[in-house]
Motif scaffolding. Sequence first.
Motif, mmCIF file in Angstrom:
data_model
loop_
_atom_site.group_PDB
_atom_site.id
_atom_site.type_symbol
_atom_site.label_atom_id
_atom_site.label_comp_id
_atom_site.label_asym_id
_atom_site.label_seq_id
_atom_site.Cartn_x
_atom_site.Cartn_y
_atom_site.Cartn_z
ATOM 1 N N ILE B 4 8.617 -44.193 -39.222
ATOM 2 C CA ILE B 4 8.046 -43.826 -40.519
ATOM 3 C C ILE B 4 7.119 -44.947 -40.963
ATOM 4 N N GLU B 5 5.915 -44.592 -41.290
ATOM 5 C CA GLU B 5 4.977 -45.605 -41.774
ATOM 6 C C GLU B 5 4.382 -45.177 -43.096
ATOM 7 N N ILE B 6 4.375 -46.111 -44.014
ATOM 8 C CA ILE B 6 3.766 -45.855 -45.318
ATOM 9 C C ILE B 6 2.664 -46.894 -45.507
ATOM 10 N N HIS B 7 1.462 -46.413 -45.726
ATOM 11 C CA HIS B 7 0.325 -47.324 -45.869
ATOM 12 C C HIS B 7 -0.349 -47.163 -47.221
ATOM 13 N N ASN B 8 -0.464 -48.251 -47.936
ATOM 14 C CA ASN B 8 -1.265 -48.301 -49.171
ATOM 15 C C ASN B 8 -0.992 -47.144 -50.118
ATOM 16 N N LEU B 9 0.259 -46.816 -50.281
ATOM 17 C CA LEU B 9 0.598 -45.668 -51.118
ATOM 18 C C LEU B 9 0.434 -46.024 -52.600
ATOM 19 N N ASN B 25 0.230 -49.938 -54.117
ATOM 20 C CA ASN B 25 -0.006 -50.448 -52.768
ATOM 21 C C ASN B 25 1.282 -50.672 -51.974
ATOM 22 N N ILE B 26 1.995 -49.592 -51.758
ATOM 23 C CA ILE B 26 3.258 -49.664 -51.015
ATOM 24 C C ILE B 26 2.989 -49.593 -49.509
ATOM 25 N N ASN B 27 3.516 -50.560 -48.783
ATOM 26 C CA ASN B 27 3.444 -50.529 -47.321
ATOM 27 C C ASN B 27 4.848 -50.763 -46.770
ATOM 28 N N PRO B 59 1.122 -38.175 -53.796
ATOM 29 C CA PRO B 59 0.555 -39.507 -53.992
ATOM 30 C C PRO B 59 -0.945 -39.411 -54.302
ATOM 31 N N ASP B 60 -1.467 -40.404 -55.026
ATOM 32 C CA ASP B 60 -2.901 -40.412 -55.322
ATOM 33 C C ASP B 60 -3.705 -40.819 -54.091
ATOM 34 N N SER B 61 -3.179 -41.809 -53.376
ATOM 35 C CA SER B 61 -3.861 -42.230 -52.155
ATOM 36 C C SER B 61 -2.858 -42.916 -51.252
ATOM 37 N N GLY B 62 -3.318 -43.195 -50.037
ATOM 38 C CA GLY B 62 -2.424 -43.800 -49.058
ATOM 39 C C GLY B 62 -1.911 -42.755 -48.085
ATOM 40 N N THR B 63 -1.228 -43.207 -47.039
ATOM 41 C CA THR B 63 -0.739 -42.261 -46.042
ATOM 42 C C THR B 63 0.753 -42.444 -45.800
ATOM 43 N N VAL B 64 1.387 -41.329 -45.477
ATOM 44 C CA VAL B 64 2.785 -41.337 -45.058
ATOM 45 C C VAL B 64 2.814 -40.680 -43.692
ATOM 46 N N ILE B 65 3.327 -41.386 -42.704
ATOM 47 C CA ILE B 65 3.420 -40.813 -41.361
ATOM 48 C C ILE B 65 4.885 -40.801 -40.954
ATOM 49 N N ILE B 66 5.386 -39.612 -40.609
ATOM 50 C CA ILE B 66 6.773 -39.502 -40.159
ATOM 51 C C ILE B 66 6.756 -38.912 -38.761
#
Lengths: 236, 261
Positions: B4-9, B25-27, B59-66
Motif C-alpha cells: 500500500i502506498e500513499i503519496h502526497n495525500l 501531504n500524507i506519505n 481526497p483532493d489530491s495525491g495517490t493511493v495505491i493498493i
Amino acid sequence: MSLRTHSLYEVLVSAFGPDVWKMIIPAIGDTLYMVFWAAVFTLIIGICLGFILTITADDGLLPLPLPHRVLGAVINGLRSLPEIIMIILMLPIARVIVGKSYGTNACIIALVASCVPMYARLVQGALAELSKGKIEAAKAMGSGIWRIIFSVMLPESVPTLIHSFTVALVAIISMTALAGSFGAGGLGDIAVRYGFNRFQHDVLIATVTALVLIVQAVQFIGDLLAHMILRKRHML
Amino acid sequence: MAFIEIHNLEKSFKTDNKSFRVLNNINLSIDKGDIFGIAGFSGAGKSTLIRCLNRLEEPDSGTVIINGREITSLSSSQLKKERRSIGMIFQAFNLFDSKTVAENIAYPLHIEKFKSSTINARVSELLQLVNLEHRSNAYPGALSGGEKQRVGIARAIANEPKVLLSDEATSSLDPQTTFSILELLQKINKKLDLTIILITHELSVIQYICNRMAILEAGKIAEYGDTKNVFSAPSSETLQMFMKVHHQFQQQSLFVEGAGI
Ligand SMILES: Nc1ncnc2c1ncn2[C@@H]1O[C@H](COP(=O)(O)OP(=O)(O)OP(=O)(O)O)[C@@H](O)[C@H]1O
Ligand SMILES: [Mg+2]
C-alpha cells in the motif's frame, strides 16, 4: 331521529339499531374501498418520492441539487393547500383520468394527490433516521445504489415506514370523510346528508362511531406490525 | 513498490466558505501482512485518512495505491469493484439490523452473485472462524458489542479482501472484549495474510498488535516506523503526551493500591 324531537336515550338506541346500520354498513364498504386504493397508491408513490428526495439530497447517494430542489418545492406547495381546496382542484384532473369528476374513483385520485406529499415527507424523515454508518458500510463493501436502496435502506427502515404509513392512513380516512360530501359516497357522505342536512343525529352518531372504530383498528394494526418487527429484530 | 502506498495525500473540508485542511501531504507505505496502527488526538484526521483509502472520502489530491491498483484514479464503477477487496470495520459496527448474523455475513457474497450453496458454505466457514456458529440466526440487536464486532469482521472479510481497514473497531468495547477482538484480528492476519490498517486511541492496542505504526498530528504524519523503534524513542509531541498520560494513569492506580484501603 333528531335530538330535537327525541330523547338522547332514544337517539342512542336508534344509532346502534339495525335500521341505521343497514345504511352505515354499505357506506363503510365504500369508505374502505376508497381508503384502500388511496392508501395503495399513496404508499407506492410516497415511498418512491421519499427515496428520491433522500437520495438526491446533497449528502445522499446521488446528489442532484436541481431536481431535489424542484421536487421539494412542488411537495411543499402541494402540502400548503388545504385538503378541501386540493379536492376541488383535483376533480377536473380526475375527469381526465377516470372520465368523471365525481364518485369514488375520482375521489381516490384527489385523496392520493393530497396524501402523497405528506407521506413522501414522512418517508424522507424515516430514511433520515437511518444511521449513515450502515449506508457507508454497504458502500465500503462495493454495493451499487440499487442494492443499497433495496437491501439496506428499505428493509432497515420498515418499522418507521409502517409507523408513518399509519399516520398517513389515518389522514386518508379523515380526508375520505371530507371528500364524501363532494359526491364520493361513503361515511362522509352519509354524515353530511343525514346528520347535517336532515338533523338525523342517530345516523351522525353511528357514522362517527364507525369512523372512530376504523381509525382505531388502523392504528392498532400499524402499531402491532411495527412492534412485531422490532421485537423480531431485538430492537425493543 | 510497497503493498500500500500513499503519496502526497491532501484533503480539506469546506465549512462556511472556509477551507479547513484535514490531511496535509500524507506519505506512507505499508507492506503486505503488516498490522499498521495509526494513533493521534481527536480531530487529527485519522478517520479521514482511512476513509480516503477506499474513497468513502474523496481526497483532493495525491495517490493511493493498493496492491498495484491506483485507487485514486478509478472510475466509480471500477471503484465499486475494487472496494470488494478492501474490507472495513467500524466503531459503531454498522451491521444491518434487518438481517440475521448469517445474512449480514452473506451480504457481500450476494454482491458478488455467488451461488447460494457457495454462499452458505462460505458463511458457515466464516461463522466458525469468528466463533459465532451458535448465533447464526440471531439478529444484531440481540448480540453483545464483542459479538457484533465479530460479525462485522466476518462480513468485512467474506470476500477474501487483501486489506482490512479498522476505524476504532474496539473503542466501544471493554478491555477484555477488546483483547479478544485483537486476537481475532491477529489470527486472520496470519491465516489469510491480510494486511490490516487500524486506528486507535489506545497505545496498548498498538503495542499489542501492530508491527508498524504512525502518529498523526493535525493532519500530518508526525512519526512513523516499527512500533518498537517508535516507542523506544518517541519524538512527536502527540506520542510523548499519550505516554505521559498513560504513565499518570498507572501511577494513579498504584497510589490507590498503596493507600491500602
Ligand atoms: N464531512 C466533514 N465535513 C467537515 N469537516 C469534517 C468532516 N469530516 C471530518 N471533518 C473535520 O476534519 C477533522 C478531522 O476529522 P477526523 O474524523 O478525521 O478526525 P479523527 O482523527 O478521526 O478524530 P476522532 O479521534 O475523534 O475520531 C475534524 O476537525 C473534523 O471536524
Ligand atoms: Mg475518527
